[in-house]
Design a protein around this motif. Sequence first.
Motif, PDB file in Angstrom:
ATOM      1  N   GLU A   1      -7.243  -0.374  -8.233  1.00 54.50           N
ATOM      2  CA  GLU A   1      -6.260  -0.546  -7.180  1.00 54.50           C
ATOM      3  C   GLU A   1      -6.266   0.590  -6.178  1.00 54.50           C
ATOM      4  O   GLU A   1      -5.437   0.608  -5.285  1.00 54.50           O
ATOM      5  CB  GLU A   1      -4.859  -0.667  -7.782  1.00 54.50           C
ATOM      6  CG  GLU A   1      -4.388   0.591  -8.500  1.00 54.50           C
ATOM      7  CD  GLU A   1      -2.950   0.465  -8.979  1.00 54.50           C
ATOM      8  OE1 GLU A   1      -2.475  -0.671  -9.135  1.00 54.50           O
ATOM      9  OE2 GLU A   1      -2.321   1.507  -9.181  1.00 54.50           O
ATOM     10  N   ASN A   2      -7.168   1.537  -6.290  1.00 53.95           N
ATOM     11  CA  ASN A   2      -7.097   2.758  -5.508  1.00 53.95           C
ATOM     12  C   ASN A   2      -8.228   2.925  -4.512  1.00 53.95           C
ATOM     13  O   ASN A   2      -9.389   2.614  -4.798  1.00 53.95           O
ATOM     14  CB  ASN A   2      -7.096   3.971  -6.439  1.00 53.95           C
ATOM     15  CG  ASN A   2      -5.925   3.966  -7.378  1.00 53.95           C
ATOM     16  OD1 ASN A   2      -4.777   3.885  -6.949  1.00 53.95           O
ATOM     17  ND2 ASN A   2      -6.204   4.022  -8.670  1.00 53.95           N
ATOM     18  N   THR A   3      -7.865   3.443  -3.360  1.00 53.78           N
ATOM     19  CA  THR A   3      -8.808   3.849  -2.333  1.00 53.78           C
ATOM     20  C   THR A   3      -8.551   5.313  -2.032  1.00 53.78           C
ATOM     21  O   THR A   3      -7.392   5.747  -2.027  1.00 53.78           O
ATOM     22  CB  THR A   3      -8.622   3.014  -1.055  1.00 53.78           C
ATOM     23  OG1 THR A   3      -8.739   1.623  -1.376  1.00 53.78           O
ATOM     24  CG2 THR A   3      -9.668   3.370  -0.016  1.00 53.78           C
TER      25      THR A   3
ATOM     26  N   ALA B   1      -2.712   3.519  -3.214  1.00 52.44           N
ATOM     27  CA  ALA B   1      -2.553   2.596  -4.324  1.00 52.44           C
ATOM     28  C   ALA B   1      -2.121   1.241  -3.802  1.00 52.44           C
ATOM     29  O   ALA B   1      -1.133   1.142  -3.071  1.00 52.44           O
ATOM     30  CB  ALA B   1      -1.538   3.131  -5.317  1.00 52.44           C
ATOM     31  N   ALA B   2      -2.844   0.200  -4.186  1.00 53.33           N
ATOM     32  CA  ALA B   2      -2.549  -1.154  -3.726  1.00 53.33           C
ATOM     33  C   ALA B   2      -1.955  -1.983  -4.856  1.00 53.33           C
ATOM     34  O   ALA B   2      -2.338  -1.839  -6.003  1.00 53.33           O
ATOM     35  CB  ALA B   2      -3.809  -1.820  -3.196  1.00 53.33           C
ATOM     36  N   SER B   3      -1.051  -2.852  -4.504  1.00 49.24           N
ATOM     37  CA  SER B   3      -0.504  -3.796  -5.469  1.00 49.24           C
ATOM     38  C   SER B   3      -0.285  -5.124  -4.762  1.00 49.24           C
ATOM     39  O   SER B   3      -0.231  -5.204  -3.549  1.00 49.24           O
ATOM     40  CB  SER B   3       0.813  -3.281  -6.050  1.00 49.24           C
ATOM     41  OG  SER B   3       1.780  -3.113  -5.042  1.00 49.24           O
ATOM     42  N   GLY B   4      -0.166  -6.172  -5.543  1.00 50.59           N
ATOM     43  CA  GLY B   4       0.015  -7.494  -4.958  1.00 50.59           C
ATOM     44  C   GLY B   4      -1.164  -8.369  -5.316  1.00 50.59           C
ATOM     45  O   GLY B   4      -1.456  -8.567  -6.481  1.00 50.59           O
ATOM     46  N   ARG B   5      -1.862  -8.837  -4.302  1.00 52.17           N
ATOM     47  CA  ARG B   5      -2.985  -9.731  -4.541  1.00 52.17           C
ATOM     48  C   ARG B   5      -4.195  -8.977  -5.054  1.00 52.17           C
ATOM     49  O   ARG B   5      -4.175  -7.773  -5.179  1.00 52.17           O
ATOM     50  CB  ARG B   5      -3.310 -10.491  -3.257  1.00 52.17           C
ATOM     51  CG  ARG B   5      -2.204 -11.442  -2.856  1.00 52.17           C
ATOM     52  CD  ARG B   5      -2.627 -12.367  -1.757  1.00 52.17           C
ATOM     53  NE  ARG B   5      -1.598 -13.346  -1.462  1.00 52.17           N
ATOM     54  CZ  ARG B   5      -1.694 -14.262  -0.521  1.00 52.17           C
ATOM     55  NH1 ARG B   5      -2.792 -14.318   0.211  1.00 52.17           N
ATOM     56  NH2 ARG B   5      -0.728 -15.108  -0.309  1.00 52.17           N
TER      57      ARG B   5
ATOM     58  N   LEU C   1       0.844  -1.193   0.000  1.00 53.84           N
ATOM     59  CA  LEU C   1       0.000   0.000   0.000  1.00 53.84           C
ATOM     60  C   LEU C   1       0.876   1.238   0.000  1.00 53.84           C
ATOM     61  O   LEU C   1       1.821   1.329   0.790  1.00 53.84           O
ATOM     62  CB  LEU C   1      -0.908   0.007   1.228  1.00 53.84           C
ATOM     63  CG  LEU C   1      -1.797  -1.218   1.431  1.00 53.84           C
ATOM     64  CD1 LEU C   1      -2.499  -1.151   2.787  1.00 53.84           C
ATOM     65  CD2 LEU C   1      -2.814  -1.338   0.313  1.00 53.84           C
ATOM     66  N   VAL C   2       0.541   2.202  -0.863  1.00 56.87           N
ATOM     67  CA  VAL C   2       1.292   3.456  -0.937  1.00 56.87           C
ATOM     68  C   VAL C   2       0.314   4.616  -0.907  1.00 56.87           C
ATOM     69  O   VAL C   2      -0.521   4.758  -1.807  1.00 56.87           O
ATOM     70  CB  VAL C   2       2.162   3.523  -2.200  1.00 56.87           C
ATOM     71  CG1 VAL C   2       2.910   4.852  -2.243  1.00 56.87           C
ATOM     72  CG2 VAL C   2       3.141   2.356  -2.249  1.00 56.87           C
ATOM     73  N   GLU C   3       0.427   5.438   0.147  1.00 55.18           N
ATOM     74  CA  GLU C   3      -0.435   6.609   0.273  1.00 55.18           C
ATOM     75  C   GLU C   3       0.193   7.820  -0.393  1.00 55.18           C
ATOM     76  O   GLU C   3       1.414   7.928  -0.491  1.00 55.18           O
ATOM     77  CB  GLU C   3      -0.688   6.952   1.748  1.00 55.18           C
ATOM     78  CG  GLU C   3      -1.291   5.852   2.583  1.00 55.18           C
ATOM     79  CD  GLU C   3      -0.239   5.052   3.320  1.00 55.18           C
ATOM     80  OE1 GLU C   3      -0.552   4.489   4.386  1.00 55.18           O
ATOM     81  OE2 GLU C   3       0.897   4.988   2.829  1.00 55.18           O
ATOM     82  N   SER C   4      -0.653   8.758  -0.794  1.00 57.28           N
ATOM     83  CA  SER C   4      -0.194  10.024  -1.346  1.00 57.28           C
ATOM     84  C   SER C   4      -1.274  11.068  -1.134  1.00 57.28           C
ATOM     85  O   SER C   4      -2.424  10.736  -0.840  1.00 57.28           O
ATOM     86  CB  SER C   4       0.147   9.893  -2.826  1.00 57.28           C
ATOM     87  OG  SER C   4      -0.991   9.524  -3.569  1.00 57.28           O
TER      88      SER C   4
ATOM     89  N   ALA D   1     -11.041  -5.478   1.993  1.00 57.65           N
ATOM     90  CA  ALA D   1     -11.647  -4.303   2.601  1.00 57.65           C
ATOM     91  C   ALA D   1     -10.531  -3.328   2.950  1.00 57.65           C
ATOM     92  O   ALA D   1      -9.419  -3.735   3.297  1.00 57.65           O
ATOM     93  CB  ALA D   1     -12.428  -4.688   3.844  1.00 57.65           C
ATOM     94  N   MET D   2     -10.830  -2.039   2.834  1.00 64.90           N
ATOM     95  CA  MET D   2      -9.809  -1.012   3.021  1.00 64.90           C
ATOM     96  C   MET D   2     -10.205  -0.040   4.116  1.00 64.90           C
ATOM     97  O   MET D   2     -11.395   0.164   4.389  1.00 64.90           O
ATOM     98  CB  MET D   2      -9.619  -0.249   1.708  1.00 64.90           C
ATOM     99  CG  MET D   2      -9.277  -1.108   0.511  1.00 64.90           C
ATOM    100  SD  MET D   2      -7.690  -1.951   0.690  1.00 64.90           S
ATOM    101  CE  MET D   2      -6.575  -0.531   0.711  1.00 64.90           C
ATOM    102  N   GLY D   3      -9.196   0.564   4.715  1.00 63.59           N
ATOM    103  CA  GLY D   3      -9.473   1.539   5.762  1.00 63.59           C
ATOM    104  C   GLY D   3      -8.433   2.636   5.808  1.00 63.59           C
ATOM    105  O   GLY D   3      -7.351   2.504   5.229  1.00 63.59           O
TER     106      GLY D   3
END
Length: 122
Positions: A76-78, A23-27, A4-7, A33-35
């Motif tokens: 991939e984005n939250t 931004a999420a990567s991997g699985r 996970l990488v925040e910006s 679920a995201m928080g």
Amino acid sequence: QVQLVESGGRLVQAGGSLRLSCAASGRTFSSYAMGWFRQTPGKEREFVAAINWSGGSTWYADSVKGRFTISRDNTENTFLQMNRLKPEDTAVYYCAANGRKIPLAVGAAAYWGQGTQVTVSS
């Protein structure tokens, strides 16, 4: 593993708005679920907002309800849209993910980003 990488964090005046991204990567992102959580020096990390796998359900801390909105685009984005910011919203904001439960508490988050600093000046 999920990375996970925040910006999006920066200095903003009280009453202003910011949009944080994670931004999420991997699985498979859509199965998680995201928080969002936040932490200030000397204090415990606290829950801010969460969203379920489909994006159809959201949860908010009382302190941000009506001002912050969590969303996801299921690629991939939250996102965390923060409006009417207050000086007490100043903190490092962390993105979190869990494939088995909603991350409504620190102990319910399986993966963490590195954080992004939000500073609200009065």
